[in-house]
Design an enzyme around this catalytic site. Structure first.
Site, mmCIF file in Angstrom:
data_model
loop_
_atom_site.group_PDB
_atom_site.id
_atom_site.type_symbol
_atom_site.label_atom_id
_atom_site.label_comp_id
_atom_site.label_asym_id
_atom_site.label_seq_id
_atom_site.Cartn_x
_atom_site.Cartn_y
_atom_site.Cartn_z
ATOM 1 C CD GLU A 1 -2.827 -0.086 -0.379
ATOM 2 O OE1 GLU A 1 -3.181 -0.987 -1.136
ATOM 3 O OE2 GLU A 1 -2.874 1.118 -0.680
HETATM 4 C C1 LIG Z 1 2.376 -9.633 -0.033
HETATM 5 C C2 LIG Z 1 2.182 -8.492 -0.959
HETATM 6 C C3 LIG Z 1 0.885 -8.112 -1.319
HETATM 7 C C4 LIG Z 1 0.692 -7.048 -2.201
HETATM 8 N N1 LIG Z 1 -0.584 -6.728 -2.609
HETATM 9 C C5 LIG Z 1 -0.749 -5.843 -3.643
HETATM 10 C C6 LIG Z 1 -2.031 -5.650 -4.257
HETATM 11 O O1 LIG Z 1 -3.028 -6.218 -3.829
HETATM 12 N N2 LIG Z 1 -2.114 -4.827 -5.325
HETATM 13 C C7 LIG Z 1 -1.030 -4.169 -5.829
HETATM 14 O O2 LIG Z 1 -1.176 -3.445 -6.809
HETATM 15 N N3 LIG Z 1 0.199 -4.305 -5.253
HETATM 16 C C8 LIG Z 1 0.355 -5.132 -4.183
HETATM 17 N N4 LIG Z 1 1.597 -5.311 -3.622
HETATM 18 C C9 LIG Z 1 2.727 -4.532 -4.124
HETATM 19 C C10 LIG Z 1 3.206 -3.480 -3.127
HETATM 20 O O3 LIG Z 1 2.265 -2.462 -2.998
HETATM 21 C C11 LIG Z 1 4.594 -3.012 -3.595
HETATM 22 O O4 LIG Z 1 5.491 -4.069 -3.368
HETATM 23 C C12 LIG Z 1 5.049 -1.766 -2.846
HETATM 24 O O5 LIG Z 1 4.259 -0.656 -3.184
HETATM 25 C C13 LIG Z 1 6.523 -1.424 -3.117
HETATM 26 O O6 LIG Z 1 6.832 -1.492 -4.481
HETATM 27 P P1 LIG Z 1 8.102 -2.356 -4.934
HETATM 28 O O7 LIG Z 1 7.996 -3.697 -4.312
HETATM 29 O O8 LIG Z 1 8.210 -2.298 -6.409
HETATM 30 O O9 LIG Z 1 9.338 -1.612 -4.285
HETATM 31 P P2 LIG Z 1 10.168 -0.413 -4.947
HETATM 32 O O10 LIG Z 1 9.240 0.618 -5.480
HETATM 33 O O11 LIG Z 1 11.189 -0.975 -5.871
HETATM 34 O O12 LIG Z 1 10.916 0.201 -3.674
HETATM 35 C C14 LIG Z 1 12.160 -0.294 -3.149
HETATM 36 C C15 LIG Z 1 12.620 0.654 -2.027
HETATM 37 O O13 LIG Z 1 12.885 1.964 -2.568
HETATM 38 C C16 LIG Z 1 12.112 2.950 -1.897
HETATM 39 N N5 LIG Z 1 11.667 3.952 -2.865
HETATM 40 C C17 LIG Z 1 11.184 3.734 -4.113
HETATM 41 N N6 LIG Z 1 10.876 4.912 -4.691
HETATM 42 C C18 LIG Z 1 11.143 5.890 -3.808
HETATM 43 C C19 LIG Z 1 11.018 7.315 -3.804
HETATM 44 N N7 LIG Z 1 10.518 7.980 -4.850
HETATM 45 N N8 LIG Z 1 11.403 7.994 -2.691
HETATM 46 C C20 LIG Z 1 11.890 7.351 -1.625
HETATM 47 N N9 LIG Z 1 12.025 6.004 -1.558
HETATM 48 C C21 LIG Z 1 11.651 5.278 -2.636
HETATM 49 C C22 LIG Z 1 10.935 2.200 -1.280
HETATM 50 O O14 LIG Z 1 10.417 2.874 -0.136
HETATM 51 C C23 LIG Z 1 11.574 0.852 -0.930
HETATM 52 O O15 LIG Z 1 12.205 0.942 0.313
HETATM 53 C C24 LIG Z 1 1.812 -6.331 -2.700
HETATM 54 C C25 LIG Z 1 3.107 -6.705 -2.305
HETATM 55 C C26 LIG Z 1 3.301 -7.769 -1.472
HETATM 56 C C27 LIG Z 1 4.700 -8.155 -1.109
#
Ligand SMILES: Cc1cc2nc3c(=O)[nH]c(=O)nc-3n(C[C@H](O)[C@H](O)[C@H](O)COP(=O)(O)OP(=O)(O)OC[C@H]3O[C@@H](n4cnc5c(N)ncnc54)[C@H](O)[C@@H]3O)c2cc1C
Length: 583
Positions: A441
């Site tokens: 989220e």
């Molecule tokens: C169990 C599970 C259930 C999920 N359920 C859903 C769902 O129902 N629907 C859905 O759409 N998604 C879902 N997700 C996805 C989830 O919302 C994303 O994993 C999350 O938003 C983070 O994105 P990412 O994994 O690509 O991390 P990334 O975006 O790659 O982030 C990696 C790190 O970099 C940091 N970061 C990235 N960009 C910035 C920035 N601009 N400024 C500062 N820091 C930054 C982040 O805070 C994090 O620490 C789910 C994920 C999991 C693991």
């Protein structure tokens, strides 16, 4: 650990004594039927469902997990029956619009139901949260025909909901989404793309699953301004609401995870699936934000619910675990040793948990109050002001409740000693189930950026100031912790004003201090909440416990804010002067 005792006394204290919710409900149109007796009954019934239907399958659900075979997903034993009970009992339509079969209950009440259900069985309740969130989004942006067709079965749990945003290359940065939607002559769209990590994207709990999918129209601009939102059902639905042929979407696999093992997380493929546009073209992110904001508070409640059951377990364990002697001499000289509650360090752990969990619960009700004002107040200014406060508080609710939630789960595990690491005691599951709440989220880092960037800097701190003024006005001058609380408010305002100036000179500063600022805001608001709880506590044992915990909060937890302020006052060089190669 399949036992769960809902903190009903605490709920009543907060709603009736601290927030005087009745007075608010009496003056809000549409809320006048919500009486104290009715609220007590709803909470008691929710507590019964949580402890009898959800908690008994929490640990087994974690052990069994979900199974994927050829695109179908089987949830753990008992989940289907319990989900049906949630739907039939009206627990998924609590906030729903009464015109379509919802109950329109106040959020101040329903956050507490959410807390109980997350405490009892987070994995199971997540399917319900996504369902209620999808319904809320459809209610807010769907056409009349769409609302009539989709809301009733979502409200009663015959159908589930899913939120499809994330893709392998697009997580925090939704501007990178590639899924496409081609318009068809009949007004529908063909949705094609792959979505990652979808909670409840596929499962066997309901006869249909309604996906809300972010995708791009052919003429869409790049970035987040080119996203539109589409309703893509697993089974197509005719005008009368009957299920038709299977749509072209499919779970390709489910993830193996650290926690929430009973919640199925799918990799989904949409292969020219039939979808319907909801809301305006290219406004999909704003449309989806209705669901995201709903889910963000709910994820905060996940952190709170899990920490609440963890502290309950830790307290019970500490009272019966005998080890060592109290520093000032034996408390139980007739026993082989004293209970570990005799040790100051164990008391520290238990009281930190209590102060943060009970403060967090009060915070959730505070957010619920503003949400109720947004929805039900008849005065335009009051609604507008409350909407601004909800915007300010939502990232804090998501991040602070989940960060402190995990802290408390780990502390509870620590109170158990070695037993906390052993699966059978159940407390390690709370730690594992809580961890994801900091990530999905929008990560807590992203929440902090949202708070400082969009909610504070953008309006020069005006909403934050108005919010602090409102809280000040609500704290009686003769409250025991009045002076300490107003000093914290003064400092927050001064730190914010200083930041606004410095951020103009330093483009990295907002990002560099964002998380510390969110925490400072959280601890400051909790000070107000504890001051109020202290002021409202009665003379009985329950009230005395509140006063002890309030004192502990001011003496031992709130000083964390001092350290945060020091960090915020530093410039961004400590972070930004470091060469990339060092990582
Ligand atoms: C169990 C599970 C259930 C999920 N359920 C859903 C769902 O129902 N629907 C859905 O759409 N998604 C879902 N997700 C996805 C989830 O919302 C994303 O994993 C999350 O938003 C983070 O994105 P990412 O994994 O690509 O991390 P990334 O975006 O790659 O982030 C990696 C790190 O970099 C940091 N970061 C990235 N960009 C910035 C920035 N601009 N400024 C500062 N820091 C930054 C982040 O805070 C994090 O620490 C789910 C994920 C999991 C693991």
């Amino acid at each position: 650990m399949d036992n769960y005792q809902a903190p009903l006394r605490d709920f009543r204290f907060l709603l009736e004594d601290v927030f005087d919710a009745n007075q608010l409900w009496e003056r809000l149109p549409g809320m006048s039927g919500v009486s104290t007796d009715f609220v007590r009954t709803v909470l008691e019934e929710g507590a019964r469902i949580a402890s009898r239907e959800l908690a008994p399958i929490n640990h087994s659900g974690d052990r069994e997990g979900c199974e994927w075979a050829d695109g179908t997903v089987t949830t753990p034993q008992g989940f289907r029956q319990a989900f049906t009970a949630l739907g039939e009992g009206g627990w998924l339509s609590m906030n729903g619009n009464p015109d379509y079969g919802g109950q329109g209950l106040p959020k101040m009440l329903t956050v507490l139901i959410e807390e109980m259900f997350y405490s009892a069985n987070t994995s199971l309740f997540l399917y319900g949260t996504l369902t209620a969130g999808a319904a809320y989004c459809i209610e807010s942006h769907g056409t009349e025909a769409v609302k009539r067709r989709y809301l009733p079965p979502l409200y009663d749990g015959r159908w589930g909901g899913a939120m499809a945003m994330t893709e392998p290359q697009a997580g925090s940065d939704l501007g990178l989404i590639r899924t496409r939607a081609e318009p068809q002559a009949d007004g529908t769209y063909r949705v094609k793309g792959t979505k990652l990590y979808l909670t409840g994207g596929e499962h066997d709990l309901t006869e249909n699953i309604i996906h809300l999918v972010l995708a791009r129209l052919p003429d869409a601009p790049a970035g987040t301004r080119g996203l539109s939102m589409f309703l893509v059902p697993k089974f197509l639905v005719d005008e009368r609401g009957a299920l038709g042929r299977r749509n072209k979407l499919r779970s390709l696999s489910i993830e193996h995870k650290m926690g929430i093992n009973g919640s199925a997380t799918s990799l989904m493929e949409y292969d020219e699936a039939t979808g319907w546009l909801v809301g305006e073209p290219h406004q999909g992110l704003a449309t989806m934000f209705t669901m995201m904001n709903y889910e963000r508070l709910s994820v905060g409640m996940q952190g709170l619910g899990l920490s609440a059951i963890a502290v309950q377990s830790a307290g019970a364990y500490a009272q019966q675990r005998l080890q060592g002697r109290a520093p000032a001499g034996p408390v139980h000289p007739d026993e082989s040793a004293d209970p570990i509650t005799a040790h100051p360090d164990v008391r520290r752990m238990l009281l930190v948990q209590r102060a943060l969990v009970e403060g967090g619960r009060a915070f959730a009700i505070l957010v619920g109050r503003e949400l109720d004002l947004v929805r039900y107040a008849d005065d335009d200014d009051e609604r507008e002001q409350a909407a601004a406060f909800v915007g300010l508080l939502t990232p804090v609710a998501k991040a602070f409740l989940t960060d402190r939630g995990l802290d408390c789960c780990v502390l509870a595990q620590q109170v158990f000693g070695g037993a906390g690491f052993i699966v059978e005691t159940g407390v390690e599951q709370f730690v594992r189930d809580c961890r994801i709440a900091q990530i999905y989220e929008g990560t807590n880092g992203i929440q902090a950026q949202d708070l400082i960037g969009r909610k504070v800097l953008r309006d020069g701190g005006a909403t934050l100031s108005a919010f602090v003024d409102r809280l000040r006005a609500e704290l009686p001058r003769d409250a025991r912790h009045y002076a300490a609380t107003t000093a914290e408010f003064d400092r927050l305002i001064a730190v914010t004003a200083d930041l606004i100036e410095r951020c103009e000179q330093d483009p990295n500063l907002a990002g560099a201090i964002a998380t510390d600022f969110l925490e400072l805001f959280g601890y400051t608001v909790y000070a107000w909440l504890w001051a109020r709880m202290d002021a409202c506590a009665g003379a009985d044992e329950f009230g005395q416990a509140k006063r002890y915990t309030a004192q502990f909060y001011f003496d031992r937890v709130l000083p964390r804010a001092d350290a945060l302020v020091r960090g915020i006052r530093a410039d961004s060089n400590a972070l930004m002067a470091v060469p990339d190669a060092m990582f």
